[in-house]
Design a protein around this motif. Structure first.
Motif, mmCIF file in Angstrom:
data_model
loop_
_atom_site.group_PDB
_atom_site.id
_atom_site.type_symbol
_atom_site.label_atom_id
_atom_site.label_comp_id
_atom_site.label_asym_id
_atom_site.label_seq_id
_atom_site.Cartn_x
_atom_site.Cartn_y
_atom_site.Cartn_z
ATOM 1 N N ARG A 50 0.911 -1.092 -0.082
ATOM 2 C CA ARG A 50 -0.059 -0.120 -0.158
ATOM 3 C C ARG A 50 0.903 1.095 0.075
ATOM 4 N N LEU A 51 0.667 2.238 -1.013
ATOM 5 C CA LEU A 51 1.399 3.169 -1.394
ATOM 6 C C LEU A 51 0.797 4.559 -1.370
ATOM 7 N N GLN A 52 1.206 5.487 -0.515
ATOM 8 C CA GLN A 52 0.566 6.723 -0.615
ATOM 9 C C GLN A 52 1.506 7.768 -0.627
ATOM 10 N N ILE A 53 1.468 8.867 -1.688
ATOM 11 C CA ILE A 53 2.245 10.002 -1.962
ATOM 12 C C ILE A 53 1.491 11.165 -1.776
ATOM 13 N N THR A 54 2.101 12.112 -1.239
ATOM 14 C CA THR A 54 1.405 13.407 -1.135
ATOM 15 C C THR A 54 2.607 14.402 -1.596
ATOM 16 N N ILE A 55 2.352 15.439 -2.420
ATOM 17 C CA ILE A 55 3.053 16.386 -2.950
ATOM 18 C C ILE A 55 2.449 17.675 -2.901
ATOM 19 N N LYS A 56 3.134 18.633 -2.345
ATOM 20 C CA LYS A 56 2.571 20.080 -2.375
ATOM 21 C C LYS A 56 3.824 21.112 -2.588
ATOM 22 N N PRO A 57 3.471 22.359 -2.927
ATOM 23 C CA PRO A 57 4.735 23.247 -3.400
ATOM 24 C C PRO A 57 4.983 23.524 -1.872
ATOM 25 N N ALA A 58 6.610 23.880 -1.918
ATOM 26 C CA ALA A 58 7.298 24.028 -0.923
ATOM 27 C C ALA A 58 8.139 25.465 -1.099
ATOM 28 N N GLU A 59 8.713 25.901 0.038
ATOM 29 C CA GLU A 59 9.632 27.094 -0.116
ATOM 30 C C GLU A 59 11.068 26.356 -0.260
ATOM 31 N N GLU A 60 11.807 27.211 -0.897
ATOM 32 C CA GLU A 60 13.338 26.698 -1.192
ATOM 33 C C GLU A 60 13.996 26.740 0.211
ATOM 34 N N MET A 61 14.579 25.661 0.502
ATOM 35 C CA MET A 61 15.533 25.765 1.796
ATOM 36 C C MET A 61 17.167 26.034 1.369
ATOM 37 N N ASN A 62 17.787 26.479 2.429
ATOM 38 C CA ASN A 62 19.283 26.785 2.063
ATOM 39 C C ASN A 62 20.041 25.827 1.176
ATOM 40 N N GLU A 63 19.990 24.591 1.598
ATOM 41 C CA GLU A 63 20.538 23.485 0.896
ATOM 42 C C GLU A 63 20.190 23.249 -0.699
ATOM 43 N N LEU A 64 19.187 23.777 -0.941
ATOM 44 C CA LEU A 64 18.696 23.458 -2.292
ATOM 45 C C LEU A 64 18.614 25.007 -3.229
ATOM 46 N N THR A 65 19.169 25.974 -2.505
ATOM 47 C CA THR A 65 19.245 27.123 -3.507
ATOM 48 C C THR A 65 20.219 27.118 -4.661
ATOM 49 N N ASP A 66 20.103 27.776 -5.634
ATOM 50 C CA ASP A 66 21.053 27.733 -6.846
ATOM 51 C C ASP A 66 22.316 27.501 -6.521
ATOM 52 N N ALA A 67 22.737 28.633 -5.482
ATOM 53 C CA ALA A 67 23.910 28.874 -5.024
ATOM 54 C C ALA A 67 24.702 27.577 -4.597
ATOM 55 N N ALA A 68 23.591 27.113 -3.812
ATOM 56 C CA ALA A 68 24.233 25.864 -3.072
ATOM 57 C C ALA A 68 24.249 24.473 -3.935
ATOM 58 N N VAL A 69 23.429 24.466 -4.736
ATOM 59 C CA VAL A 69 23.365 23.448 -5.838
ATOM 60 C C VAL A 69 24.672 23.498 -6.696
ATOM 61 N N ALA A 70 24.969 24.541 -7.090
ATOM 62 C CA ALA A 70 25.997 24.887 -8.057
ATOM 63 C C ALA A 70 27.396 24.518 -7.258
ATOM 64 N N LYS A 71 27.524 24.598 -6.123
ATOM 65 C CA LYS A 71 28.905 24.031 -5.550
ATOM 66 C C LYS A 71 28.865 22.656 -5.548
ATOM 67 N N LEU A 72 28.008 21.821 -5.738
ATOM 68 C CA LEU A 72 27.779 20.236 -5.817
ATOM 69 C C LEU A 72 28.446 19.580 -6.838
ATOM 70 N N ASP A 73 29.106 18.589 -6.859
ATOM 71 C CA ASP A 73 29.264 17.827 -8.221
ATOM 72 C C ASP A 73 28.184 16.866 -8.244
ATOM 73 N N LEU A 74 27.540 17.243 -9.435
ATOM 74 C CA LEU A 74 26.382 16.390 -9.416
ATOM 75 C C LEU A 74 26.609 15.083 -10.522
ATOM 76 N N THR A 75 27.972 14.926 -11.124
ATOM 77 C CA THR A 75 28.116 14.138 -11.953
ATOM 78 C C THR A 75 28.126 12.639 -11.573
ATOM 79 N N PRO A 76 27.179 11.585 -12.044
ATOM 80 C CA PRO A 76 27.044 10.436 -11.608
ATOM 81 C C PRO A 76 28.221 9.313 -11.472
ATOM 82 N N SER A 77 29.090 9.635 -12.296
ATOM 83 C CA SER A 77 30.213 8.697 -12.328
ATOM 84 C C SER A 77 30.529 7.808 -10.921
ATOM 85 N N ASP A 78 31.469 8.254 -10.309
ATOM 86 C CA ASP A 78 31.878 7.844 -8.801
ATOM 87 C C ASP A 78 30.699 7.608 -7.940
#
Length: 448
Positions: A268-296
């Motif tokens: 039995r699976l239930q998923i709820t989704i609603k709009p949210a405010e952006e948090m500090n770790e997900l700002t464009d500036a914070a994400v830009a600092k991450l290495d998002l390449t999937p290799s390693d």
């Protein structure tokens, strides 16, 4: 244990007329009205997601050649923020998002055994990437363990839900078959051979459109045949123009495979989704600092049963938690096996030589030994001395023999700690195996 079509509810057009009708009220369910649904997922949008998965049933396996069954129960709770980074219309053709998990834990009971896999806090940021063939989850903070991945890789990946919407205008009561590739991604299957699953628009009100998803899927996962019956609903919010709720009853009957027990379960699976405010770790500036390449980051981490050493491996390897043995599956085929072992610590000046190690291999193989293919000594990335011996031969199989290649490794720390790895590959699968041993050996390190 997955590229979406991005779709926004627009004005519904009445067939063969020259005017448009705005979706409205109870009368909107009139079958004369057609509705086109287009979601407004765009790069930068952030959702708050809550997932509850409850599984009950039995697991089936062989014990000393006799079929056995044990009760199985799972409760999994996930809460995360999901930020869309790119949609399938960009140059890469991939849909990509990043999640910040606020909660990711499961309680699993198999027979009398209980365990609670969870996501380590340092891996709370997880990238989700999907195309037409696969959906991948990995952490930019380091390799996940198989247990961590299993805890968060549940059915109906929220990055893919938009593809459940109809591709064109539909009327209330109209059904359509979702693509088999989409069903495979949503259900975590390697392939779907047959499907009777249909989605159906059942109601349109002033604020929501409601859909059903029902039918049967026959497919394979990790080489095992599985039959899945789906009965569920999902809802599209006409104000946010997004799917905001999914509820599914999933009945699965899965055969035993080379790497996993069979299953007869109801989820039995239930998923709820609603709009949210952006948090500090997900700002464009914070994400830009991450290495998002999937290799390693796509590699998984393995720790030996006794916690003596750890390494990383590609996702085709699956671990038998009871024995610590790793088995390599490729396109549903069992390609090879790795038997790891921790050896007693010895004086550094008494470590086995390459020549003596070769002789040990010859003795271990006995009558199955044919010839040596290679033997060398090297040092891995962590500074461990590595002895590698490759031998070929054959083992009895009924009235015939099967040609085998063995790759033996002896790894030693300068302080005398030792480990051994034995890879066994049927020679007909050597191309599939390629260098699947290399990453494990290169990354192996003893735990301090």
């Amino acid at each position: 244990m997955k590229a979406p079509i991005h779709i926004n509810v627009s004005f519904a057009f009445l067939a063969f007329t020259l005017f448009s009708i705005v979706v409205s009220g109870a009368n909107a369910a009139d079958a004369r009205n057609t509705y086109a649904f287009h979601n407004q997922r765009t790069p930068g949008s952030v959702d708050q997601v809550a997932v509850l998965l409850e599984v009950g049933g039995e697991t089936a396996f062989l014990q000393k050649g006799k079929p056995q069954r044990e009760n199985l129960g799972i409760v999994c709770n996930l809460e995360y923020l999901e930020k869309t980074l790119s949609d399938a219309d960009d140059a890469s053709g991939k849909l990509r998002g990043i999640r910040k998990y606020q909660k990711a834990a499961a309680a699993v009971k198999v027979g009398d055994e209980r365990f609670e896999p969870s996501l380590q806090p340092r891996h709370s940021l997880v990238v989700v990437e999907a195309n037409e063939q696969e959906a991948l989850l990995y952490s930019p903070s380091g390799s996940l363990s198989r247990e961590e991945l299993d805890a968060i890789d549940v059915h109906f990946n929220t990055l893919l839900l938009d593809r459940l919407l109809p591709a064109g205008p539909v009327v209330v009561g109209q059904s359509w078959p979702p693509e088999k590739k989409l069903l495979a991604l949503l259900l975590g299957l390697d392939e779907v051979a047959e499907s009777t699953v249909e989605a159906k628009l059942t109601e349109v009100t002033k604020i929501v459109a409601r859909f059903e998803l029902n039918g049967r899927v026959e497919g394979k996962v990790h080489g095992a045949a599985t039959d899945i019956d789906l009965k569920g609903r999902y809802r599209f919010d006409l104000r946010t123009k997004r799917i905001d709720w999914v509820g599914m009853l999933i009945k699965e009957n899965r055969k035993t495979s080379e790497i996993a027990d069979g299953l007869e379960v109801v989820s039995r699976l239930q998923i709820t989704i609603k709009p949210a405010e952006e948090m500090n770790e997900l700002t464009d500036a914070a994400v830009a600092k991450l290495d998002l390449t999937p290799s390693d980051a796509m590699l998984l981490s393995y720790t030996s049963p006794g916690g003596d050493f750890r390494c990383r491996y590609d996702r085709r390897w699956f671990v038998d938690n009871a024995s610590g043995v790793l088995r390599l599956m490729d396109a549903g085929i069992l390609v090879g096996q790795c038997n790891p072992a921790v050896l007693p610590k010895c004086e550094p000046d008494r470590l086995v030589s390459l020549e003596d190690f070769q002789e040990d291999v010859r003795k271990a193989l006995g009558d199955n030994f044919g010839e040596f293919v290679a033997a060398r000594q090297s040092v891995n990335a962590g500074g461990l001395r590595v002895l590698r011996v490759v031998a070929e031969g054959a083992v009895p199989s009924g009235t015939d023999k099967v040609d085998i290649r063995w790759i033996y490794y002896h790894l030693a720390h300068r302080d005398g700690r030792q480990a051994a790895l034995t890879f066994t590959i049927e020679q007909e699968h050597l191309d599939r195996f390629a260098d699947a041993d290399a990453t494990i050996v290169a990354s192996l390190e003893f735990v301090e």
